[in-house]
Design a protein around this motif. Structure first.
Motif, PDB file in Angstrom:
ATOM      1  N   GLY A   1       0.816  -1.208   0.000  1.00 58.20           N
ATOM      2  CA  GLY A   1       0.000   0.000   0.000  1.00 58.20           C
ATOM      3  C   GLY A   1       0.851   1.259   0.000  1.00 58.20           C
ATOM      4  O   GLY A   1       0.536   2.226  -0.703  1.00 58.20           O
ATOM      5  N   LEU A   2       1.937   1.251   0.757  1.00 58.30           N
ATOM      6  CA  LEU A   2       2.840   2.408   0.761  1.00 58.30           C
ATOM      7  C   LEU A   2       3.520   2.572  -0.595  1.00 58.30           C
ATOM      8  O   LEU A   2       3.735   3.698  -1.059  1.00 58.30           O
ATOM      9  CB  LEU A   2       3.886   2.231   1.861  1.00 58.30           C
ATOM     10  CG  LEU A   2       3.358   2.323   3.293  1.00 58.30           C
ATOM     11  CD1 LEU A   2       4.456   1.980   4.291  1.00 58.30           C
ATOM     12  CD2 LEU A   2       2.816   3.717   3.570  1.00 58.30           C
ATOM     13  N   PHE A   3       3.844   1.457  -1.249  1.00 61.86           N
ATOM     14  CA  PHE A   3       4.395   1.517  -2.603  1.00 61.86           C
ATOM     15  C   PHE A   3       3.381   2.142  -3.560  1.00 61.86           C
ATOM     16  O   PHE A   3       3.726   2.998  -4.387  1.00 61.86           O
ATOM     17  CB  PHE A   3       4.777   0.121  -3.081  1.00 61.86           C
ATOM     18  CG  PHE A   3       5.117   0.048  -4.542  1.00 61.86           C
ATOM     19  CD1 PHE A   3       6.358   0.464  -5.002  1.00 61.86           C
ATOM     20  CD2 PHE A   3       4.188  -0.430  -5.465  1.00 61.86           C
ATOM     21  CE1 PHE A   3       6.672   0.408  -6.361  1.00 61.86           C
ATOM     22  CE2 PHE A   3       4.494  -0.488  -6.811  1.00 61.86           C
ATOM     23  CZ  PHE A   3       5.740  -0.063  -7.268  1.00 61.86           C
ATOM     24  N   GLY A   4       2.115   1.717  -3.462  1.00 68.12           N
ATOM     25  CA  GLY A   4       1.078   2.305  -4.298  1.00 68.12           C
ATOM     26  C   GLY A   4       0.873   3.782  -4.003  1.00 68.12           C
ATOM     27  O   GLY A   4       0.624   4.582  -4.913  1.00 68.12           O
TER      28      GLY A   4
ATOM     29  N   THR B   1      -2.556  -1.673  -7.309  1.00 64.76           N
ATOM     30  CA  THR B   1      -1.802  -2.112  -6.130  1.00 64.76           C
ATOM     31  C   THR B   1      -2.196  -3.533  -5.740  1.00 64.76           C
ATOM     32  O   THR B   1      -1.337  -4.376  -5.448  1.00 64.76           O
ATOM     33  CB  THR B   1      -2.059  -1.158  -4.951  1.00 64.76           C
ATOM     34  OG1 THR B   1      -1.682   0.168  -5.325  1.00 64.76           O
ATOM     35  CG2 THR B   1      -1.260  -1.586  -3.731  1.00 64.76           C
ATOM     36  N   LEU B   2      -3.495  -3.830  -5.758  1.00 66.85           N
ATOM     37  CA  LEU B   2      -3.944  -5.186  -5.449  1.00 66.85           C
ATOM     38  C   LEU B   2      -3.521  -6.179  -6.531  1.00 66.85           C
ATOM     39  O   LEU B   2      -3.299  -7.359  -6.241  1.00 66.85           O
ATOM     40  CB  LEU B   2      -5.471  -5.210  -5.298  1.00 66.85           C
ATOM     41  CG  LEU B   2      -6.041  -4.443  -4.096  1.00 66.85           C
ATOM     42  CD1 LEU B   2      -7.554  -4.572  -4.060  1.00 66.85           C
ATOM     43  CD2 LEU B   2      -5.443  -4.955  -2.795  1.00 66.85           C
ATOM     44  N   THR B   3      -3.398  -5.713  -7.755  1.00 69.34           N
ATOM     45  CA  THR B   3      -2.910  -6.581  -8.830  1.00 69.34           C
ATOM     46  C   THR B   3      -1.487  -7.045  -8.539  1.00 69.34           C
ATOM     47  O   THR B   3      -1.173  -8.241  -8.626  1.00 69.34           O
ATOM     48  CB  THR B   3      -2.947  -5.833 -10.176  1.00 69.34           C
ATOM     49  OG1 THR B   3      -4.307  -5.525 -10.495  1.00 69.34           O
ATOM     50  CG2 THR B   3      -2.346  -6.689 -11.285  1.00 69.34           C
ATOM     51  N   ILE B   4      -0.626  -6.111  -8.181  1.00 68.95           N
ATOM     52  CA  ILE B   4       0.758  -6.469  -7.852  1.00 68.95           C
ATOM     53  C   ILE B   4       0.797  -7.389  -6.642  1.00 68.95           C
ATOM     54  O   ILE B   4       1.599  -8.332  -6.582  1.00 68.95           O
ATOM     55  CB  ILE B   4       1.589  -5.191  -7.583  1.00 68.95           C
ATOM     56  CG1 ILE B   4       1.572  -4.285  -8.815  1.00 68.95           C
ATOM     57  CG2 ILE B   4       3.020  -5.542  -7.213  1.00 68.95           C
ATOM     58  CD1 ILE B   4       2.202  -2.928  -8.592  1.00 68.95           C
TER      59      ILE B   4
END
Length: 303
Positions: A132-135, A155-158
């Motif tokens: 989530g922080l990456f997104g 983000t959920l895809t990754i």
């Protein structure tokens, strides 16, 4: 000689009795474990239903939430949950299926294959809050999208790619090699064999993997707080199909209600949200399994 034969017979009888006892103990243990799972699920569903049934109404299921006043609903959150689910599956399913297909059917042992496996395993171990922080850094700040349904879905895809890739691999492994050999012996190319023989035979476990991923998407909170936001669209309608709108999902709303909400009926809204979320997951699981079985029968019959 007779004594030896009698002793040998007694030894065989004792061994047979021990095997039967062990078998019965194992049977009882396994049945107990299975029944325990059913009882735990029934208790969990019953308890959540007891807590949240009083909050369920048509107004609650369709009205937008309220920030300070009692009587708010969860309609936009239900819509956003399914919207982000569909977006995520649109991105995740083809990429993960293709990746698993490559690793199982095409990849040869080597540095590149090892690199792909290492990257997939590394992604699978990353906590959702870190993702989530990456997104947040990439989609919200670098791309400048702010809080959006698209950023949350990507983000959920990754986050879910490695799991579905692994499921696809295992599903393809379960298809007997004789299917491939028979198809190619009849003159089919490798791609035709995979498309018309291997994938239809593996569609049921792949569907199960997608169902598990969908359940994880429904329940994901940490990654979406930082990417999709904790509010619904501020546009003309909260039921917005624009992927660049803020999209608080039901799981995020459940967290927000129990942690930071100022409404006086926060507990009632939270319990009702939990019941609706549970019902959504269970109904989606049942529906997806039924569709998967029907699709598997249709595809395998066609081949």
């Amino acid at each position: 000689m007779a004594v030896t034969s009698a002793a040998l017979a007694r030894s065989r009888n004792n061994a047979l009795v021990q095997r039967r006892i062990t078998d019965r103990m194992a049977t009882v243990l396994l049945w107990s474990a299975a029944i325990a799972v059913i009882v735990l699920l029934a208790f969990f569903v019953g308890y959540i239903t007891y807590l949240g049934a009083g909050a369920i109404s048509w107004h609650f299921l369709t009205a937008p939430p309220s920030e300070t006043n009692a009587g708010g609903g969860i309609g936009p959150e239900i819509f956003n949950s399914f919207y982000i689910l569909i977006l995520t599956l649109i991105f995740t399913t083809p990429i993960a299926t293709a990746g698993g297909m490559y690793l199982q059917e095409y990849a040869r042992p080597g540095a590149f294959t090892s690199l792909v496996q290492f990257c997939a395993e590394s992604l699978a171990t990353i906590p959702s809050i870190v993702m989530g922080l990456f997104g947040l850094i990439l989609f919200v700040n670098v791309f400048g999208w702010k809080f959006t349904a698209l950023g949350g879905a990507l983000t959920l895809t990754i986050l879910n790619l490695p799991a579905l890739m692994r499921v696809t691999q295992e599903a393809l492994v379960s298809v007997p090699q004789s299917y491939r050999e028979g198809s190619m012996a009849l003159g089919a190319t490798k791609w035709q064999t995979i498309r018309k023989v291997v994938l239809p035979s593996a569609i049921a476990p792949i569907t199960t993997g997608i169902v598990l991923i969908a359940g994880r998407i429904f329940g994901e909170t940490a990654a979406l707080i930082y990417t999709a936001g904790v509010s619904v669209s501020a546009g003309k309608s909260a039921y917005d199909l624009n992927p660049f709108h803020a999209a608080e999902t039901l799981s995020v709303h459940l967290w927000y209600t129990h942690s930071e909400s100022l409404v006086p009926d926060a507990d009632k809204i939270g319990n009702g949200s939990a019941l609706v979320l549970l019902a959504m997951v269970l109904l989606f699981n049942v529906a997806a399994r039924l569709v998967g079985r029907a699709l598997s029968k249709r595809l395998t019959a066609a081949t």
